[in-house]
Enzyme design. Structure first.
Site, mmCIF file in Angstrom:
data_model
loop_
_atom_site.group_PDB
_atom_site.id
_atom_site.type_symbol
_atom_site.label_atom_id
_atom_site.label_comp_id
_atom_site.label_asym_id
_atom_site.label_seq_id
_atom_site.Cartn_x
_atom_site.Cartn_y
_atom_site.Cartn_z
ATOM 1 C CG ASN A 9 -1.746 1.234 1.350
ATOM 2 O OD1 ASN A 9 -1.801 2.035 0.419
ATOM 3 N ND2 ASN A 9 -2.401 1.422 2.494
ATOM 4 C CE LYS A 11 -0.132 3.294 4.806
ATOM 5 N NZ LYS A 11 0.010 3.422 6.250
ATOM 6 C CG HIS A 96 -5.815 2.023 5.249
ATOM 7 N ND1 HIS A 96 -5.258 3.023 6.017
ATOM 8 C CD2 HIS A 96 -4.857 1.074 5.088
ATOM 9 C CE1 HIS A 96 -4.006 2.684 6.296
ATOM 10 N NE2 HIS A 96 -3.739 1.507 5.748
ATOM 11 N N GLY A 174 2.681 2.655 10.988
ATOM 12 C CA GLY A 174 3.619 3.763 10.832
ATOM 13 C C GLY A 174 4.308 4.164 12.129
HETATM 14 P P1 13P Z 1 3.083 0.800 7.733
HETATM 15 O O1 13P Z 1 3.613 -0.465 7.123
HETATM 16 O O2 13P Z 1 3.769 2.035 7.225
HETATM 17 O O3 13P Z 1 3.002 0.725 9.222
HETATM 18 O O4 13P Z 1 1.571 0.937 7.211
HETATM 19 C C1 13P Z 1 0.730 -0.145 7.330
HETATM 20 C C2 13P Z 1 -0.482 0.133 6.530
HETATM 21 O O5 13P Z 1 -1.274 0.975 6.872
HETATM 22 C C3 13P Z 1 -0.677 -0.628 5.288
HETATM 23 O O6 13P Z 1 -1.950 -0.445 4.791
#
Ligand code: 13P
Length: 249
Positions: A9, A11, A96, A174
């Site tokens: 992902n 983002k 999400h 995160g």
């Molecule tokens: P991280 O791997 O950056 O913690 O994010 C996880 C996430 O939200 C994947 O959709």
């Protein structure tokens, strides 16, 4: 065990030019593998670049991070399931944690989105997860069950259509605090039982992915954990080097 699903992902990272370069490097170093499925959730604007790079690599799936639940209409800035299907998406992330907690997406909206995804013939990947406060109050299982039931509540073909689920504890996203493999297994077992209640026996093989601070170092243990059918990776999927290391885990 199912073939694990390793999902990236991105983002709001990797625009079209970066996505093109990423895919070139990735595909050159990642030959077709039959023991796992790779899935990319690029920003929607970068989907065309990823789809073009994939060409006939059918071992790799393309998804989107979000859709609107209406089929069309006056919804400035939004995209319908039909549009993302047309652009090559097969899987749609719904609920999400950032949609829920940053953009205020409600349980009802996740239900509308999952129903729209089903109607459009794509597969929803419903994300569920508790906050730290909810976990400390002993409510983690209740919270994810509520999110799961609500998200799938308006789907009409759960007994026959594919769905995917991602368990992403909010406190692990995160933050560098990942769930232990035991924690993940425990919550995935809760989700599996609820899924079987909702969808019947076919849910025994429904992929339930873990997400939250996954990296190349912790991925092997997490993906090997009982009831964990794959990983949904944010930060460590944005850079091609670290994603290659996770995808091979
Ligand atoms: P991280 O791997 O950056 O913690 O994010 C996880 C996430 O939200 C994947 O959709």
């Amino acid at each position: 065990m199912n073939r694990p699903v390793m999902a990236a992902n991105w983002k709001m990272n990797n625009g079209p030019t970066t996505a093109r370069e990423f895919m070139q490097t990735f595909l050159a170093q990642y030959p077709r593998q039959n023991d796992r499925t790779i899935l990319f959730f690029p920003p929607t604007l970068s989907m065309a670049a990823v789809a073009a790079a994939l060409g006939d690599r059918r071992d790799i799936l393309l998804g989107v991070q979000n859709v609107h639940w209406a089929d069309q209409g006056a919804f400035t800035g939004e995209l319908s399931v039909g549009m993302v299907r047309d652009a090559g998406a097969r899987v749609v992330l719904v609920g999400h944690s950032e949609r829920r907690h940053v953009f205020g997406e409600t349980l009802d909206q996740t239900a509308l989105k999952c129903a729209a995804v089903e109607r459009g013939g794509l597969t929803p990947m419903l994300c569920v997860g508790e906050t730290l406060e909810q976990r400390e109050a002993g409510r983690a299982a209740d919270v994810v069950i509520e999110q799961l039931r609500a998200g799938f509540s308006m789907m009409t073909q759960l007994a026959t259509k594919d769905v995917m689920v991602a368990y992403e504890p909010v406190w692990a996203i995160g933050t560098g605090h990942t769930a232990t493999a035991d924690d993940a297994s425990r919550m995935h077992r809760v989700l599996r039982a609820e899924l079987i209640a909702l969808c019947g026996d076919r849910a025994r093989t429904t992929p339930i992915l873990y997400g939250g601070s996954v990296n190349a170092a912790n991925a092997p243990e997490l993906v090997a954990a009982r009831e964990v059918d794959g990983l949904l990776v944010g930060g460590a999927s944005v850079d091609v080097g670290s994603w290659l290391a996770v995808a091979r885990a």
